[in-house]
Design a protein around this motif. Structure first.
Motif, PDB file in Angstrom:
ATOM      1  N   LYS A   1      -4.021  67.118  -6.314  1.00 41.25           N
ATOM      2  CA  LYS A   1      -5.038  67.447  -6.862  1.00 41.25           C
ATOM      3  C   LYS A   1      -4.774  67.634  -8.418  1.00 41.25           C
ATOM      4  N   ALA A   2      -3.222  67.177  -8.850  1.00 38.29           N
ATOM      5  CA  ALA A   2      -3.549  66.285  -9.891  1.00 38.29           C
ATOM      6  C   ALA A   2      -4.048  65.334 -10.187  1.00 38.29           C
TER       7      ALA A   2
ATOM      8  N   GLU B   1       4.651  69.470   1.943  1.00 34.79           N
ATOM      9  CA  GLU B   1       3.016  69.653   2.170  1.00 34.79           C
ATOM     10  C   GLU B   1       3.126  70.213   1.338  1.00 34.79           C
ATOM     11  N   ARG B   2       3.077  71.041   0.321  1.00 30.70           N
ATOM     12  CA  ARG B   2       2.801  72.130  -0.817  1.00 30.70           C
ATOM     13  C   ARG B   2       2.581  71.236  -2.361  1.00 30.70           C
ATOM     14  N   PHE B   3       3.665  69.953  -2.114  1.00 31.96           N
ATOM     15  CA  PHE B   3       3.816  69.499  -3.388  1.00 31.96           C
ATOM     16  C   PHE B   3       3.188  68.392  -3.493  1.00 31.96           C
TER      17      PHE B   3
ATOM     18  N   TRP C   1      11.223  73.051   3.976  1.00 31.26           N
ATOM     19  CA  TRP C   1      11.123  71.726   3.687  1.00 31.26           C
ATOM     20  C   TRP C   1      10.187  70.726   4.019  1.00 31.26           C
ATOM     21  N   ALA C   2       9.144  71.387   5.288  1.00 26.57           N
ATOM     22  CA  ALA C   2       8.316  70.494   5.357  1.00 26.57           C
ATOM     23  C   ALA C   2       6.880  71.603   4.519  1.00 26.57           C
ATOM     24  N   HIS C   3       7.240  72.732   4.293  1.00 26.34           N
ATOM     25  CA  HIS C   3       6.413  73.250   3.986  1.00 26.34           C
ATOM     26  C   HIS C   3       6.426  73.035   2.533  1.00 26.34           C
TER      27      HIS C   3
END
Length: 72
Positions: free
Chosen positions: A57-58, A49-51, A44-46
């Motif tokens: 970036k967006a 972090e990816r989100f 979930w934490a990963h």
């Protein structure tokens, strides 16, 4: 006298031993569940972090495009 006191303490010791054994057994049973929960929290934490990285970036791309349009 010493043998009598040893026998008197023996039933209490048996009860304590069985409680300790039951506790150890219960903790052994719960260990895989706890490890599964930890792995789920890590996943979930990963994902969070990816989100967050994708969001940043967006957002940077949007700012760049907006600044390019403002200079035209």
């Amino acid at each position: 006298m010493r043998a009598e006191s040893a026998n008197a303490n023996h039933p209490a010791h048996d009860g304590q031993t069985s409680i300790t054994a039951a506790t150890a057994s219960g903790l052994k049973t719960l260990q895989p569940i706890a490890l599964f929960q930890v792995s789920m929290l890590k996943m979930w934490a990963h994902s969070i972090e990816r989100f967050a990285g994708n969001y940043e970036k967006a957002l940077d791309e949007t700012r760049r495009e907006a600044s390019e349009r403002a200079h035209l």
